[in-house]
Design a protein around this motif. Sequence first.
Motif, PDB file in Angstrom:
ATOM      1  N   ALA A 165       6.035   1.202   6.735  1.00  0.00           N
ATOM      2  CA  ALA A 165       7.295   0.708   6.165  1.00  0.00           C
ATOM      3  C   ALA A 165       8.245   1.816   5.754  1.00  0.00           C
ATOM      4  O   ALA A 165       9.319   1.542   5.208  1.00  0.00           O
ATOM      5  N   GLY A 166       7.876   3.078   6.008  1.00  0.00           N
ATOM      6  CA  GLY A 166       8.775   4.183   5.716  1.00  0.00           C
ATOM      7  C   GLY A 166       8.424   4.935   4.440  1.00  0.00           C
ATOM      8  O   GLY A 166       7.455   4.621   3.748  1.00  0.00           O
ATOM      9  N   ASP A 167       9.256   5.925   4.135  1.00  0.00           N
ATOM     10  CA  ASP A 167       9.042   6.784   2.965  1.00  0.00           C
ATOM     11  C   ASP A 167       9.699   6.182   1.735  1.00  0.00           C
ATOM     12  O   ASP A 167      10.856   5.755   1.784  1.00  0.00           O
ATOM     13  N   LEU A 168       8.984   6.168   0.638  1.00  0.00           N
ATOM     14  CA  LEU A 168       9.577   5.696  -0.611  1.00  0.00           C
ATOM     15  C   LEU A 168      10.700   6.634  -1.039  1.00  0.00           C
ATOM     16  O   LEU A 168      10.630   7.848  -0.816  1.00  0.00           O
ATOM     17  N   ILE A 180       0.856  -1.182   0.000  1.00  0.00           N
ATOM     18  CA  ILE A 180       0.000   0.000   0.000  1.00  0.00           C
ATOM     19  C   ILE A 180       0.893   1.234   0.000  1.00  0.00           C
ATOM     20  O   ILE A 180       1.834   1.334   0.792  1.00  0.00           O
ATOM     21  N   VAL A 181       0.610   2.161  -0.894  1.00  0.00           N
ATOM     22  CA  VAL A 181       1.294   3.458  -0.899  1.00  0.00           C
ATOM     23  C   VAL A 181       0.250   4.509  -0.546  1.00  0.00           C
ATOM     24  O   VAL A 181      -0.730   4.683  -1.271  1.00  0.00           O
ATOM     25  N   ILE A 192      -3.212   4.912  -2.580  1.00  0.00           N
ATOM     26  CA  ILE A 192      -4.405   5.568  -2.056  1.00  0.00           C
ATOM     27  C   ILE A 192      -4.078   7.020  -1.719  1.00  0.00           C
ATOM     28  O   ILE A 192      -3.320   7.312  -0.797  1.00  0.00           O
ATOM     29  N   GLY A 193      -4.645   7.926  -2.493  1.00  0.00           N
ATOM     30  CA  GLY A 193      -4.538   9.346  -2.176  1.00  0.00           C
ATOM     31  C   GLY A 193      -3.180   9.967  -2.374  1.00  0.00           C
ATOM     32  O   GLY A 193      -2.814  10.896  -1.658  1.00  0.00           O
ATOM     33  N   GLY A 194      -2.418   9.495  -3.334  1.00  0.00           N
ATOM     34  CA  GLY A 194      -1.097  10.062  -3.565  1.00  0.00           C
ATOM     35  C   GLY A 194      -0.554   9.690  -4.922  1.00  0.00           C
ATOM     36  O   GLY A 194      -1.310   9.381  -5.852  1.00  0.00           O
ATOM     37  N   SER A 195       0.758   9.698  -5.055  1.00  0.00           N
ATOM     38  CA  SER A 195       1.399   9.418  -6.336  1.00  0.00           C
ATOM     39  C   SER A 195       2.783   8.831  -6.095  1.00  0.00           C
ATOM     40  O   SER A 195       3.472   9.212  -5.149  1.00  0.00           O
ATOM     41  N   VAL A 196       3.198   7.908  -6.940  1.00  0.00           N
ATOM     42  CA  VAL A 196       4.579   7.403  -6.889  1.00  0.00           C
ATOM     43  C   VAL A 196       5.441   8.095  -7.937  1.00  0.00           C
ATOM     44  O   VAL A 196       6.623   7.797  -8.066  1.00  0.00           O
ATOM     45  N   GLU A 232       4.114   7.919   0.211  1.00  0.00           N
ATOM     46  CA  GLU A 232       4.487   8.328  -1.147  1.00  0.00           C
ATOM     47  C   GLU A 232       5.782   9.124  -1.105  1.00  0.00           C
ATOM     48  O   GLU A 232       6.112   9.740  -0.084  1.00  0.00           O
ATOM     49  N   PRO A 233       6.560   9.148  -2.188  1.00  0.00           N
ATOM     50  CA  PRO A 233       7.791   9.936  -2.188  1.00  0.00           C
ATOM     51  C   PRO A 233       7.472  11.415  -2.007  1.00  0.00           C
ATOM     52  O   PRO A 233       6.510  11.935  -2.577  1.00  0.00           O
ATOM     53  N   PHE A 234       8.260  12.085  -1.170  1.00  0.00           N
ATOM     54  CA  PHE A 234       8.084  13.509  -0.895  1.00  0.00           C
ATOM     55  C   PHE A 234       6.669  13.821  -0.393  1.00  0.00           C
ATOM     56  O   PHE A 234       6.023  14.772  -0.851  1.00  0.00           O
TER      57      PHE A 234
END
Length: 438
Positions: free
Chosen positions: A188-191, A143-144, A211-215, A172-174
Motif C-alpha cells: 500500500a506504499g510508504d507511510l 500491517i506496517v 512487524i520489525g519497524g516503527s511508526v 514504515e515511515p523513512f
Amino acid sequence: MGSEKLAVVNLHAAPGLSNALGFLYTAYMDRIPMVIIGGQQTSSHLSDEPRLYGDLTTISKPVVKASFEARNANEGVKFLIRAIKTSLTPPYGPTFLSIPEDLEDKEVNIAARSFMHKVELCCREDEVKEVMDEINSFDKIAIVAGYEIDVFNAHDEMREFAEKINSPVFAEPFASRTPFETPHKLFAGDLPRRSSEINKVLQDFPAVLIIGGSVNNVLFPDDEALKGKEVIEVTYDWIEASRRPWKTLVCNPRDFLKLAIKYAKPHAFSPVKVSPPRNQKVEEIMKLLYPRLGNYAIFDEAPSYREIIRSIVGYKRRLFFANRAGFIGWAIPASFGYSSAGGKALAIVGDGSFNYSFQALWSATKYGGIMKVLVINNQGYNSLKGWGNTNAEILSPITSPWKLASSYGFEGKEFDDYKKGIEWLMEGNTQKLAELKV
C-alpha cells in the motif's frame, strides 16, 4: 549493513572521533554491528591533556551502545571482546573502545580462544497464538512492515503472512531497508512523514500490526501516533519496544511470522494506497532507470524526492538502503563500502546531499568496485526550502557535482538529455557519476 557481519572502524584521537560523530549516530540509529577503535594519547600523560587528547568515552557515549577506555594492555583485549559481544547482542549497534597509543606495542599474555557469541530471539508459540487470536478478532487490520524484515531476510514469510491474512502492507515511515518486496498487490506504499498524516491513512483500520519497524520515526511528530487504535508491535529491538505504550512482543520477526502464518485468518480487504507527491522530471528519470537496475543495490539519499523514487524503483530484498537518522552525506560513503566489499552499488543523491561527503569518491577510485552515482540536481536544498516555506539564498547553492567527481578521478558527466544520461551511467561495470538537472 549489507551483510550483518561486524564492521571495524579505526579513528584518530579526539578530532577523528569528533568528525565521525554524525556517521556513528547513523550507525546507532540503523542498528549496525560495529566496533570503533579510537586512538588515545599516551596513557601516562592524559592528565596533561596534550594535543589530540579528549575524553573519548564521554564524547562517544551518546551515539554508541557502550564506550570503554583501556588503562593497560590486558584491559585492551578484554574490552575489545566485550565491545564485540555488546555490538553483536540485539539490538545491534556500534560500540567504542579507546586505546592509548603507548599500549600498541605491549605484549599480552592471554590464552587464545575460539570466538563464539550467539543470541537467539525465538518466539514462544503460545505468545504468537495469543497475538494472532487478538488480530483475528478484528474484521480488518493494517500491517506496517519495517527494516527488520530485511535484516532477518523474512521476505518470503512476510509475503505469505500478508496474503493469508489478506491485509494491506505499508512500509514504515523513512524505511531504511526493504520492508516488503514490490510490486505486490497488497503493498500500500510508504507511510507519510507526518504522524497526523499516518493517522489519516490508517483511519479506517481499528487495529494495526507493526512487524520489525516503527511508526514513530517521523520527521513531523504533530500528533499522537495511532491514537485510538489497538496496536501490537513485534520487534527484535527491546529498546524500541520499551518506548511504546501499546502491546509489544520482543522476538525475531521471521520466527514470529513463521508461527503466525499457522494462525492467520483472512480479513476484509481494504484497498488503500498512499499516493506519493508528483514531479514529472524525477518520475521520468526513475522510469528510465528502473529497467536498468539489475542487481545493483540502491543507496537512497535524495530527500526531496524520497517517495517518488521508492514508488517507481520499488523495494528489492537486501538491495535497498537508506538511513534512519536523517543524516546528510551518508549514501556515497555507504555505497563505496558496499562496492569495495564486492557488491554493485548505485547511490541516488541530491546535489545538497552530495556536498557533504563527496571526498569518499577519492577512496572509491582507489579501493572501490562497481559503483554508480546519480545526482539529481535541483540547485539547492529543496527539501528544506519546501518544509520551511522559504527561498533563502543560502539554501540555493549552484554547484557542479560532476566536476568535483572528476577532480577525484571518478568519471563524471552532466546531461540535459535524461535518457542519454541514464544509458551512459548504467553502461559497463565501471565507476561513473551522472548529473541530471531537474
